[in-house]
Design a protein around this motif. Structure first.
Motif, PDB file in Angstrom:
ATOM      1  N   TYR A 128      -6.390   2.134  -1.737  1.00  0.00           N
ATOM      2  CA  TYR A 128      -5.198   2.020  -0.899  1.00  0.00           C
ATOM      3  C   TYR A 128      -4.725   3.398  -0.424  1.00  0.00           C
ATOM      4  CZ  TYR A 128      -4.458  -2.990  -1.775  1.00  0.00           C
ATOM      5  OH  TYR A 128      -4.572  -4.359  -1.800  1.00  0.00           O
ATOM      6  N   ARG A 129      -4.844   4.398  -1.288  1.00  0.00           N
ATOM      7  CA  ARG A 129      -4.446   5.750  -0.887  1.00  0.00           C
ATOM      8  C   ARG A 129      -5.310   6.245   0.266  1.00  0.00           C
ATOM      9  NH1 ARG A 129      -6.370  10.497  -1.209  1.00  0.00           N
ATOM     10  NH2 ARG A 129      -8.101   9.835  -2.544  1.00  0.00           N
ATOM     11  N   MET A 130      -6.618   5.996   0.183  1.00  0.00           N
ATOM     12  CA  MET A 130      -7.506   6.422   1.262  1.00  0.00           C
ATOM     13  C   MET A 130      -7.112   5.756   2.572  1.00  0.00           C
ATOM     14  SD  MET A 130      -9.726   8.739   0.412  1.00  0.00           S
ATOM     15  CE  MET A 130     -10.795   8.621   1.849  1.00  0.00           C
ATOM     16  N   ALA A 131      -6.788   4.467   2.506  1.00  0.00           N
ATOM     17  CA  ALA A 131      -6.403   3.752   3.721  1.00  0.00           C
ATOM     18  C   ALA A 131      -5.151   4.356   4.340  1.00  0.00           C
ATOM     19  CB  ALA A 131      -6.178   2.274   3.412  1.00  0.00           C
ATOM     20  N   GLN A 168      -3.219   7.230   3.513  1.00  0.00           N
ATOM     21  CA  GLN A 168      -3.011   8.665   3.677  1.00  0.00           C
ATOM     22  C   GLN A 168      -4.140   9.367   4.422  1.00  0.00           C
ATOM     23  OE1 GLN A 168      -1.991  10.554  -0.065  1.00  0.00           O
ATOM     24  NE2 GLN A 168      -0.673   8.859  -0.680  1.00  0.00           N
ATOM     25  N   GLU A 169      -5.362   8.882   4.238  1.00  0.00           N
ATOM     26  CA  GLU A 169      -6.501   9.584   4.830  1.00  0.00           C
ATOM     27  C   GLU A 169      -6.925   8.984   6.169  1.00  0.00           C
ATOM     28  OE1 GLU A 169      -7.354  12.325   3.402  1.00  0.00           O
ATOM     29  OE2 GLU A 169      -6.150  11.994   1.604  1.00  0.00           O
ATOM     30  N   TYR A 170      -7.001   7.635   6.231  1.00  0.00           N
ATOM     31  CA  TYR A 170      -7.442   6.977   7.459  1.00  0.00           C
ATOM     32  C   TYR A 170      -6.285   6.433   8.293  1.00  0.00           C
ATOM     33  CZ  TYR A 170     -11.959   7.135   5.066  1.00  0.00           C
ATOM     34  OH  TYR A 170     -13.094   7.545   4.407  1.00  0.00           O
ATOM     35  N   LEU A 171      -5.066   6.521   7.766  1.00  0.00           N
ATOM     36  CA  LEU A 171      -3.858   6.080   8.470  1.00  0.00           C
ATOM     37  C   LEU A 171      -3.930   4.606   8.862  1.00  0.00           C
ATOM     38  CD1 LEU A 171      -3.256   9.219  10.742  1.00  0.00           C
ATOM     39  CD2 LEU A 171      -2.638   8.853   8.339  1.00  0.00           C
ATOM     40  N   LEU A 172      -4.487   3.793   7.958  1.00  0.00           N
ATOM     41  CA  LEU A 172      -4.584   2.351   8.147  1.00  0.00           C
ATOM     42  C   LEU A 172      -3.611   1.647   7.208  1.00  0.00           C
ATOM     43  CD1 LEU A 172      -8.473   1.976   8.308  1.00  0.00           C
ATOM     44  CD2 LEU A 172      -6.882   1.785  10.228  1.00  0.00           C
ATOM     45  N   SER A 173      -3.108   0.499   7.630  1.00  0.00           N
ATOM     46  CA  SER A 173      -2.101  -0.231   6.863  1.00  0.00           C
ATOM     47  C   SER A 173      -2.751  -1.259   5.940  1.00  0.00           C
ATOM     48  CB  SER A 173      -1.137  -0.941   7.813  1.00  0.00           C
ATOM     49  OG  SER A 173      -0.228  -1.743   7.101  1.00  0.00           O
ATOM     50  N   VAL A 174      -2.445  -1.168   4.644  1.00  0.00           N
ATOM     51  CA  VAL A 174      -2.859  -2.182   3.669  1.00  0.00           C
ATOM     52  C   VAL A 174      -1.701  -2.425   2.708  1.00  0.00           C
ATOM     53  CG1 VAL A 174      -5.333  -1.661   3.763  1.00  0.00           C
ATOM     54  CG2 VAL A 174      -3.889  -0.450   2.129  1.00  0.00           C
ATOM     55  N   GLU A 175      -1.590  -3.649   2.216  1.00  0.00           N
ATOM     56  CA  GLU A 175      -0.536  -3.997   1.267  1.00  0.00           C
ATOM     57  C   GLU A 175      -1.061  -5.013   0.263  1.00  0.00           C
ATOM     58  OE1 GLU A 175       2.391  -2.726   0.921  1.00  0.00           O
ATOM     59  OE2 GLU A 175       2.523  -1.549   2.770  1.00  0.00           O
ATOM     60  N   ASP A 176      -0.546  -4.927  -0.954  1.00  0.00           N
ATOM     61  CA  ASP A 176      -0.744  -5.973  -1.949  1.00  0.00           C
ATOM     62  C   ASP A 176       0.404  -6.952  -1.763  1.00  0.00           C
ATOM     63  OD1 ASP A 176      -0.769  -7.608  -4.177  1.00  0.00           O
ATOM     64  OD2 ASP A 176      -1.466  -6.034  -5.517  1.00  0.00           O
ATOM     65  N   ALA A 177       0.095  -8.154  -1.285  1.00  0.00           N
ATOM     66  CA  ALA A 177       1.145  -9.110  -0.954  1.00  0.00           C
ATOM     67  C   ALA A 177       1.909  -9.585  -2.180  1.00  0.00           C
ATOM     68  CB  ALA A 177       0.562 -10.308  -0.213  1.00  0.00           C
ATOM     69  N   GLY A 178       1.340  -9.384  -3.360  1.00  0.00           N
ATOM     70  CA  GLY A 178       2.068  -9.715  -4.570  1.00  0.00           C
ATOM     71  C   GLY A 178       3.341  -8.901  -4.696  1.00  0.00           C
ATOM     72  N   LYS A 179       3.350  -7.749  -4.011  1.00  0.00           N
ATOM     73  CA  LYS A 179       4.526  -6.879  -4.036  1.00  0.00           C
ATOM     74  C   LYS A 179       5.434  -7.096  -2.828  1.00  0.00           C
ATOM     75  CE  LYS A 179       1.982  -3.282  -6.527  1.00  0.00           C
ATOM     76  NZ  LYS A 179       1.480  -1.886  -6.485  1.00  0.00           N
ATOM     77  N   THR A 180       4.947  -7.884  -1.862  1.00  0.00           N
ATOM     78  CA  THR A 180       5.734  -8.097  -0.651  1.00  0.00           C
ATOM     79  C   THR A 180       6.288  -9.505  -0.547  1.00  0.00           C
ATOM     80  OG1 THR A 180       3.786  -8.744   0.629  1.00  0.00           O
ATOM     81  CG2 THR A 180       4.340  -6.399   0.593  1.00  0.00           C
TER      82      THR A 180
END
Length: 206
Positions: A144-147, A149-161
């Motif tokens: 998730y960090r790579m997505a 911070q590095e690639y500027l892509l959005s990802v989320e764990d929906a369990g937290k949303t």
């Protein structure tokens, strides 16, 4: 109705101006497409990583050094857009699979379920070989960090949303050049956007 000499000149002038305008516009578009922007903050380059591919091999930033890469996030049990995204990326893969300086990096957002054997079975459905199309799993925080911070892509764990789907990820993929600079984002669910991606990969490989 017979045209006067003045009318003929006016028509010829209009046609010439129109054609010239089209040529100039086409030239501008071609030049613009050849000069892909460098995205992110000045000096931004995708950083170090270490993940495991579908063959159980560790893949790091050293394996993509000097290569043009396309970066994707997905998961194998995705009920929505993932299959369409990967069908479209299959077009990209088939176009450049014999290019040693090209690679697709498809990262799972569900590493707990997507082990290397699971990714291997999934990858085989797209004719993907680990040499040019890496399906990657590993530490969730690192993925998730790579997505983000590095690639500027959005990802989320929906369990937290609190959303219905298990995981949320963008349909966009990131094009990264040989120097690990971000050069474009493309909608992997859209055939025209994927066609543009194929053109831009070809330009970066030259």
């Amino acid at each position: 109705m017979k045209m006067t000499k003045g009318s003929r000149i006016a028509v010829i002038s209009l046609v010439t101006t129109t054609v010239l305008g089209i040529v100039l516009l086409a030239g501008y578009i071609i030049r613009s497409r050849n000069q892909l922007p460098v995205l992110g903050e000045p000096g931004h380059r995708a950083g170090a990583f270490a993940f495991v591919n579908q063959a159980g091999q560790t893949i790091t930033e050293q394996d993509v050094a000097g290569k043009v890469t396309v970066v994707e996030y997905f998961f194998t049990t995705c009920p929505g857009i993932c299959k369409l995204m990967n069908r479209n990326l299959e077009r990209v893969y088939k176009t450049f699979h014999d290019q040693p300086d090209f690679m697709i990096l498809s990262h799972t957002v569900d590493p707990e379920a997507d082990s290397a054997p699971v990714l291997q079975a999934y990858a085989s459905g797209f004719g993907a070989e680990s040499g040019n199309w890496q399906f990657l799993t590993g530490n969730k925080d690192s993925l998730y960090r790579m997505a983000r911070q590095e690639y500027l892509l959005s990802v989320e764990d929906a369990g937290k949303t609190g959303t219905v789907d298990d995981f949320i990820h963008t349909q966009y993929v990131c094009l990264v050049d040989r120097e690990r600079r971000l050069r474009g984002f493309y909608d992997a669910t859209d055939s025209l956007s994927v066609a543009a991606l194929i053109l831009d990969v070809g330009r970066l490989l030259k």
